[in-house]
Design a protein around this motif. Structure first.
Motif, short mmCIF file in Angstrom:
data_model
loop_
_atom_site.label_atom_id
_atom_site.label_comp_id
_atom_site.label_asym_id
_atom_site.label_seq_id
_atom_site.Cartn_x
_atom_site.Cartn_y
_atom_site.Cartn_z
N GLY C 198 1.79 6.07 9.70
CA GLY C 198 2.15 4.58 9.91
C GLY C 198 1.77 3.98 8.69
N LEU C 199 0.53 4.29 7.95
CA LEU C 199 0.19 3.64 6.71
C LEU C 199 1.23 3.93 5.57
CD1 LEU C 199 -3.46 4.05 6.61
CD2 LEU C 199 -2.44 2.21 7.03
N ALA C 200 1.68 5.26 5.61
CA ALA C 200 2.66 5.64 4.73
C ALA C 200 3.96 4.97 4.79
CB ALA C 200 3.01 7.32 4.83
N ILE C 201 4.43 4.81 6.02
CA ILE C 201 5.57 3.68 6.21
C ILE C 201 5.17 2.37 5.62
CG2 ILE C 201 7.00 2.70 7.87
CD1 ILE C 201 6.65 5.27 9.72
N VAL C 202 4.31 1.92 5.89
CA VAL C 202 3.95 0.45 5.37
C VAL C 202 3.99 0.48 3.79
CG1 VAL C 202 2.22 -1.19 5.02
CG2 VAL C 202 2.68 -0.25 7.38
N TRP C 203 3.17 1.56 3.46
CA TRP C 203 2.90 1.55 1.61
C TRP C 203 4.36 1.89 1.23
CZ3 TRP C 203 3.25 4.71 -2.75
CH2 TRP C 203 2.36 4.16 -3.72
N ALA C 204 5.16 2.64 1.86
CA ALA C 204 6.67 2.96 1.23
C ALA C 204 7.51 1.72 1.35
CB ALA C 204 7.22 4.02 1.86
N SER C 205 7.29 1.00 2.12
CA SER C 205 8.47 -0.20 2.36
C SER C 205 7.82 -1.50 1.91
CB SER C 205 8.72 -0.51 3.89
OG SER C 205 7.69 -0.19 4.55
N VAL C 206 6.54 -1.64 1.73
CA VAL C 206 6.11 -2.82 1.30
C VAL C 206 5.43 -2.66 -0.29
CG1 VAL C 206 4.10 -4.85 1.60
CG2 VAL C 206 5.31 -3.71 3.67
#
Lengths: 101, 318, 702
Positions: C198-206
Motif C-alpha cells: 500500500g505504501l508503495a502504491i501511495v509513494w508511486a502515485s503521490v
C-alpha cells in the motif's frame, strides 16, 4: 604511453586469476587469497578511473574504503576458517559440505 | 620511462598472481600474493595515489598477509597439500574465467566517451592559442577550452628560519581567511604548504580548486580577489604575506582518447600536475564529504576485528 | 516550556537511549542492585512524560492548528530524483496520543518493577533485558506517533512487531511462549507486507510519504478510482494485522503468553493502537474512499461482535481481556469505517487507560496468587478464574480500580468508556439512519455492547466475589482454597499505577459534563492545520442530530445494564445455572474460537511444513536423481554401443566414446556438485551469473 586500457587489462587478468583461485583451490585460505586478488583488481580500476576519467580523489577514497573492508573481511573469514577447522578438522571446501541438502 | 615501469609492474603482478593460482604450497601462494599486491602498490604510485600505495603496503603486505600466514600455520600440520582441483571443477572454472577475461579485455579496449580533461600551464597566453590550433587540426570540435587561474601561490616571509608552529599557523590563517570570505569555501580548495628551496625563512601556500570549476557554480580563482581577502591577514607577528601569484592555465575538456594522447605528448605543452593527492585525500576524508563514511568504515573494521576474535575463540560453538 | 525540536528529540530518543544502556551496559559492565536497571528504563520513559507534561499538556485542552512542525524536514534517503523526507510533527491528534502513550507506558514500567522481580520463586534472571525491550517498545510507539511521514511510521510499526516478538516470547523456555511469539510475528507480518505494498502504491502515485503532501496529492487527484481503493485496502490490511481484526486476530489472545505488563503494553497503549491510529490517519488524509470505508466498517463491526462472543466462555482471566481488546478494537475500526475518526481516537485513548488498568489489575491478582500458590507448593494455574474468587476483601485496592475499569469498558455512565463508546455507537446509528441498507453495522455494535458488559462482569464476579476458590476443580481444590485465604494486596509500586489509570477511566478528565463529549471531541475534530481544506469532509459523517445521541445513550446503557444484570443472575446470585448452556453445541464452538485457529494451523502451518519437506525431497530425489541418471544413461549407452560396433573399430570409436563418456561423467559429477553443498559449486554459479549479467548490461547500453 600508458593509458587507462593498460590498467584495465592488468586488472582484468588479476580479477580472473583471483576468480580462478576462488573456484578451484582445495584450501579455504587459498580461496581467501583469490578474494584478495579480486578486491585488488577492482581497487586498481577505481584508482585508474579516478586518474584518467574523473579527476579528483573520489576513486582513491573508494579505494581506501575497499582496503579497509578487505581487512575486515580477511579477519572475519580467517576466524571462521579457524572455527571450521576446529569443528571439522579440515578446511578443504570439498569436505565442508554441511550445507548439503 | 613510465611505460617501462608499468610493464615491469604488470609482469610482476600477473606472473605472481599466476603463481598464487597454480602453486601447491600454501606458503608459496601467500608470498606470491605478497609480491603481486606489492606490484599493485606500485601501480598506485604511477596513478598519483601515493597515500593509497602506502596504505596498500601497510594493510595488505603488513597486515592481511601476516594474518593469512597465521591462518595457514594454525590450520595445517603440513604446508604442502593437494591444492589442485579435479578436472571436473577446473573445466567449468576455466571456461567461465576465459569468457570473463575476454569480455573484460574487450570492454577495456572499447572507446571511452569523449570526456578526458587536460590542464596545461599557460604563463604567457601562448599555450591557449597553440592548444586551440591543435584542436582545430585534429578536428576535435566538441572539446571545450577555458583559460583560468588554476592555482594561487601565497608567499610568506618570516623573520628567521620558520618553525613548525609558524607553518601550522600560516595554514590555519589561510583557511580562516577563506572561510570568512565565503562560508564553506575553504572546503572548495586543496591547500598545500610548500617549503621554498634554499630560503628557510620563506613559506609558500598553494591553493587549488577541487574538482571542476563549473561543478559548484562559483567563479574560478582570481589572484587579486584572493589577495584582497587575505591581505589584512598576518598569521603571526613575525610572518608577513609578501606575494600572491596566480598560475594561469588552460583547461581542455571533452577530449577523445586519441586527441588526449596527442595533446599530452606534445613537447611544447606543459601539463600542470595537480597538487599532491595525498593532501586532497586527507581533506576529503577528514574534513570533507567522506568524513562520516570514513568513520563508519573504521567502526566496521573495529567490529569485524572484535567479531573475529570472538568467533575464533575456542569452544564458542556448542 | 515552549515545544521545540530539541524537546521532541529528547522525548523520542530517551527510551532508545535507555534501551541501549540496558542492553549494552547494565548487568555486564555495570553491576549493582537489580533495580538500577529498572531505574534507567523508568527515566527513559519518565523524562519524556515530564517533557510532554510541561511542553504539550498546556496546549492539550484547546484545538490548535499545528503545535510543532519542522522548519525543514530531514532529507533522509536522497537518491537524486528519489528522496525520502522525514520529520516529526505534533498536531491535535498527536498531542493527546503522546500524552496517553507516555503516561500509560510510565505506569506499566512502574508496575513491572515489582511484578517482574520474581520468577518461580527465584529472582528473575533477565530483569534488565525485560526493561530494555519495554523501552524499545516505548521508543517505537513514540516514533510512530510523532512521525509526520509514513516511512518512519512504518519503521516504528515494524520495530513494534519485533518487540512484541521478543516480549511475548520472553519466557522462551516455554514452548507455548515460543509458539505464541512466532505466531504474533508471522500473523502481523501478513498485514505488514500488504501495508508495504500500500505504501508503495501511495509513494508511486503521490511521490511522497509525508502526510501533508499525501493529503495534498490525494486532494489533487494524484491517486483516485480503483487504485485509491486498492491502496486503501492494502493499508487497511496492515491495520487489520496490527490491531488484530478478523481474520488476523488469532495472534492476540495467544500473546497472553508474555508477562502481564507486556500484555498491558501491547493491548492498551502501543501495538494494537498503532493499527487504529494508522486507519484514522489514512481517513484524515483521504486515502480511504467510500468502498474502503465500508470494508473497514464491516470488518470492525463484525470483529467487535465476534470477539465478544468468544470472550463469553473463556476461563483464563487474561484471555477474556484479550478477546475484549479485539472486540473494542473492532469498535474503533467501526468508527473509522463510518467516517467518525474522532470517536475512534477517543475510544482508543480511553480504552488505553482502562484496558491498561484491567491488565495491570489482573497482573496484580496473578502476581498475588502466584506467590500464594508458590508458598504452598501448588501447581494450580494462577491465571484460571476458577482458581480465584472472593478476592474483594483480600485485595481491596486492586478490586476497586478493576471495578472502575470494568464499568468503563462496559459503558456505564460516569466513566470515560461510556463517553467514547457512546460516541462510536451514536456515529454508527447516525450512519445507519443515513444508509438503512447497512443496518447490521449498528446491530453489531449494540449487541457487542451488551455482551461486553456480560463477560466483563462475569470476570469480576468470578474473580472478586463469592467464596475463595469456590469454583476450583481437581485434586488441589482444597489447597487452593487455603492458599487464597492468605492472598495479600500488592505493594504500592503496583497499586499506584492502578489508581492513576483508574482515575483516567473516570469521566472527569475527559469532560466535566458526565454525558457529553468534552474538550477531547473538540480537540480531536479540530482542524488539523496541515490538512487541505476539503479534507475535513470526512468529519461531516458521524454526528447526526441530537436525538440520535439521546437514543443511543438510552439504548446502550440499557443494554449494558441488561448484560450486568444477566451476569449477576448467573454468577453472583446464582439464580440461573449455566450448565445447560455450557453443555450445548454453541458453547463448544465458542470454546474452539469458531475453529479459526485450528483452520489456520491446518491450512498454513501444516502445509508449510509439508511443502518444505516435499521440496527437500524433490531436491534429493528428482534433481540429484536426474543428474545421476544422466551419467548412468551415458555409461549404459557406451556399453551397448561398443557391443554393437564390434571389434574392428573398437579402439577408434571406443576411444572417442570413452572420451565423451568420461567428459560427460566429469561434467555430470561437476553439475552434481552444484547441487550438493559445495561452496565452490555455488561460487561457480555466481560467477557465471556475473558474466551473463555483464553481457546483458553491455548489450543494453550499446
Amino acid at each position: 604511453m600508458i593509458t587507462l586500457t593498460h590498467y584495465l587489462a592488468v586488472s582484468s587478468l588479476l580479477f580472473v586469476f583471483g576468480m580462478f583461485a576462488v573456484l578451484t583451490r582445495r584450501n579455504a585460505i587459498a580461496m581467501l587469497m583469490g578474494v584478495e586478488l579480486i578486491l585488488n583488481a577492482a581497487n586498481l580500476n577505481f584508482v585508474a578511473f579516478s586518474k584518467y576519467v574523473l579527476g579528483g580523489v573520489l576513486g582513491q577514497v573508494v579505494g581506501l574504503f575497499v582496503i579497509v573492508l578487505a581487512a575486515a573481511e580477511a579477519a572475519i573469514a580467517l576466524a571462521i576458517i579457524l572455527d571450521i577447522y576446529q569443528e571439522l578438522a579440515t578446511i578443504n571446501p570439498d569436505e565442508t559440505t554441511e550445507l548439503k541438502g | 620511462m613510465e611505460a617501462v615501469v608499468f610493464y615491469l609492474l604488470a609482469g610482476v603482478a600477473v606472473v605472481f598472481a599466476g603463481v598464487v593460482v597454480t602453486t601447491r604450497n600454501v606458503v608459496h601462494a601467500a608470498f606470491a600474493l605478497m609480491v603481486s599486491l606489492g606490484a599493485v602498490a606500485g601501480f598506485y604510485v604511477l596513478l598519483d595515489a601515493d597515500f593509497l600505495a602506502v596504505i596498500q603496503l601497510l594493510v595488505y603486505v603488513g597486515g592481511i598477509l601476516v594474518l593469512v600466514l597465521f591462518g595457514v600455520m594454525m590450520t595445517s600440520g603440513r604446508l604442502i597439500m593437494q591444492l589442485r582441483a579435479p578436472v571436473g571443477q577446473l573445466l567449468p572454472a576455466t571456461f567461465v574465467g576465459l569468457i570473463l577475461l575476454g569480455f573484460l579485455l574487450h570492454v577495456g579496449r572499447s572507446e571511452l566517451p569523449n570526456n578526458r580533461t587536460l590542464v596545461f600551464e599557460d604563463s604567457d597566453g601562448e599555450t591557449a592559442r597553440r592548444v586551440a590550433r591543435l584542436l582545430r587540426e585534429l578536428g576535435a570540435e566538441s572539446a571545450r577550452l577555458q583559460s583560468e587561474t588554476a592555482r594561487v601561490v601565497l608567499t610568506f616571509q618570516g623573520a628567521g628560519p620558520l618553525r613548525p608552529e609558524a607553518v601550522r599557523d600560516a595554514r590555519r590563517a589561510v583557511e580562516r581567511g577563506l572561510q570568512a570570505a565565503r562560508p564553506s569555501s575553504s572546503r572548495l580548495y586543496v591547500i598545500q604548504v610548500q617549503e621554498v628551496w634554499g630560503a628557510p625563512e620563506r613559506l609558500q601556500i598553494a591553493l587549488e580548486r577541487k574538482g571542476t570549476p563549473a561543478s559548484d557554480g562559483m567563479a574560478p580563482l582570481d589572484p587579486s580577489r584572493i589577495a584582497e581577502i587575505l591581505q589584512p591577514l598576518s598569521p603571526r607577528e613575525d610572518l608577513r604575506l609578501i606575494a600572491v601569484q596566480g598560475l594561469r592555465a588552460v583547461r581542455v575538456q571533452g577530449l577523445s582518447e586519441a586527441v588526449y594522447r596527442r595533446l599530452r605528448e606534445d613537447p611544447a605543452l606543459r601539463v600542470l600536475t595537480p597538487l599532491s593527492t595525498t593532501a586532497g585525500l586527507g581533506d576529503a576524508l577528514m574534513l570533507g564529504e567522506f568524513l562520516l563514511p570514513f568513520e563508519v568504515a573504521g567502526l566496521i573494521l573495529l567490529v569485524a576485528l572484535m567479531g573475529a576474535a570472538i568467533i575464533a575463540r575456542k569452544g564458542i560453538t556448542p | 516550556m515552549e515545544l521545540s525540536g530539541t524537546l521532541l528529540a529528547i522525548v523520542l530518543f530517551a527510551p532508545l537511549v535507555a534501551f541501549l544502556i540496558q542492553i549494552l551496559l547494565v548487568g555486564r559492565w555495570v553491576r549493582g542492585p537489580r533495580v538500577a536497571g529498572a531505574v534507567v528504563s523508568l527515566l527513559g520513559v519518565g523524562v519524556p512524560f515530564f517533557l510532554v507534561l510541561v511542553g504539550v499538556v498546556p496546549h492539550l485542552f484547546e484545538p490548535t492548528a499545528v503545535l510543532w512542525v519542522p522548519q525543514a524536514p530531514l532529507r533522509w534517503i536522497d537518491l537524486g530524483p528519489l528522496s525520502f523526507q522525514v520529520g516529526l510533527m505534533v498536531d491535535n491528534t498527536t498531542k493527546v496520543l503522546l500524552f496517553m502513550v507516555t503516561l500509560v507506558c510510565l505506569m506499566i514500567h512502574l508496575f513491572s518493577v515489582e511484578y517482574m522481580k520474581v520468577r518461580d520463586g527465584e529472582p528473575e534472571p533477565y530483569y534488565s533485558r525485560f526493561f530494555a525491550y519495554l523501552s524499545l517498545f516505548t521508543f517505537a510507539m513514540i516514533l510512530l506517533t510523532l512521525s509526520d511521514n509514513l516511512l518512519t511510521l512504518f519503521i516504528g510499526w515494524e520495530l513494534m512487531g519485533l518487540c512484541s516478538y521478543l516480549l511475548i516470547g520472553f519466557y522462551y523456555e516455554r514452548k507455548s511462549a515460543q509458539d505464541a511469539a512466532i505466531k504474533a510475528f508471522l500473523t502481523t507480518r501478513v498485514g505488514d507486507v500488504l501495508l508495504l505494498i500500500g505504501l508503495a502504491i501511495v509513494w508511486a502515485s503521490v511521490g511522497s510519504l509525508r502526510l501533508p503532501e499525501v493529503a495534498q496529492g490525494v486532494q489533487a487527484g494524484a491517486i483516485k478510482g480503483w487504485l485509491l481503493t486498492l491502496a486503501g485496502l492494502f493499508l487497511f490490511a496492515g491495520a487489520v494485522g496490527k490491531s488484530a481484526q478478523f481474520p488476523l486476530h488469532t495472534w492476540l489472545p495467544d500473546a497472553m503468553e508474555g508477562p502481564t505488563p507486556v500484555s498491558a503494553l501491547i493491548h492498551a497503549a502501543t501495538m494494537v493502537a498503532a493499527g487504529v491510529y494508522l486507519a484514522a490517519r489514512m481517513l484524515q488524509v483521504g486515502l480511504f474512499d467510500e468502498r474502503t470505508l465500508l470494508v473497514v466498517a464491516y470488518v470492525g463491526g463484525f470483529t467487535a461482535l465476534f470477539a465478544a462472543s468468544i470472550a463469553l466462555v473463556q476461563t483464563d482471566i487474561k484471555r477474556v481481556l484479550a478477546y475484549s481488546t479485539v472486540s473494542q478494537l473492532g469498535y474503533m475500526m467501526l468508527a473509522v469505517g463510518v467516517g467518525n475518526y474522532t470517536a475512534a481516537l477517543f475510544h482508543l485513548l480511553t480504552h488505553a487507560f482502562f484496558k491498561a488498568c484491567l491488565f495491570l489489575g489482573s497482573g496484580s491478582v496473578i502476581h498475588a496468587l502466584h506467590e500464594a500458590f508458590h508458598r504452598h507448593h501448588l501447581h494450580a494455574d494462577a491465571q484460571d478464574m476458577r482458581n480465584m474468587g472472593g478476592l474483594r476483601r483480600r485485595m481491596p485496592l486492586t478490586f476497586g480500580t478493576f471495578l472502575i475499569a470494568t464499568l468503563a469498558i462496559s459503558g456505564i455512565p460516569l466513566t470515560a468508556g461510556f463517553l467514547s463508546k457512546d460516541a462510536i455507537l451514536a456515529g454508527s446509528l447516525a450512519y445507519v439512519l443515513e444508509h438503512p441498507q447497512h443496518l447490521m453495522l449498528a446491530v453489531f455494535g449494540f449487541i457487542a455492547a451488551a455482551m461486553t458488559a456480560f463477560y466483563m462482569f462475569r470476570l469480576v464476579f468470578w474473580t472478586f466475589a463469592g467464596t475463595p476458590g469456590g469454583r476450583a476443580l481437581g485434586p488441589e481444590a482444597d489447597a487452593v482454597r487455603g492458599a487464597l485465604a492468605e492472598v495479600r494486596e500488592s505493594s504500592w509500586v503496583m497499586t499506584v499505577p492502578l489508581a492513576v489509570l483508574a482515575f483516567f477511566a473516570l469521566w472527569i478528565f475527559w469532560s466535566l459534563h458526565p454525558a457529553s463529549e468534552g474538550w477531547i471531541a473538540e480537540v480531536l475534530s479540530g482542524a488539523e492545520g496541515w490538512l487541505p481544506e476539503a479534507a475535513h469532509r470526512a468529519e461531516a459523517h458521524g454526528h447526526g442530530p441530537a436525538s440520535v445521541h439521546l437514543w443511543t445513550m438510552v439504548l446502550s446503557v440499557g443494554l449494558a445494564l441488561l448484560g450486568v444484570l444477566v451476569a449477576a443472575l448467573f454468577y453472583l446470585y446464582r439464580r440461573w445455572s449455566t450448565e445447560r448452556f455450557a453443555q450445548g453445541q454453541f458453547a463448544r464452538v465458542l470454546e474452539a474460537k469458531y475453529g479459526l485457529d485450528a483452520l489456520y494451523d491446518w491450512a498454513f502451518v501444516r502445509n508449510a511444513h509439508r511443502l518444505s519437506q516435499w521440496s527437500g525431497r524433490f531436491d534429493l530425489r528428482v534433481i540429484d536423481g536426474a543428474v545421476n541418471g544422466l551419467a548412468y544413461l551415458v555409461v549404459g549407452a557406451r556399453h551397448s554401443f561398443t557391443w554393437v560396433t564390434g571389434a574392428i573399430d573398437r579402439y577408434v570409436v571406443d576411444g572417442a566414446v570413452n572420451g565423451v563418456a568420461w567428459l560427460l561423467r566429469q561434467l555430470g559429477a561437476g553439475f552434481r556438485q552444484l547441487q550438493t553443498g559445495y561452496i565452490q559449486g555455488y561460487l561457480l554459479v555466481v560467477f557465471s551469473g556475473l558474466v551473463a549479467l555483464a553481457f546483458l548490461i553491455s548489450a543494453a547500453f550499446r
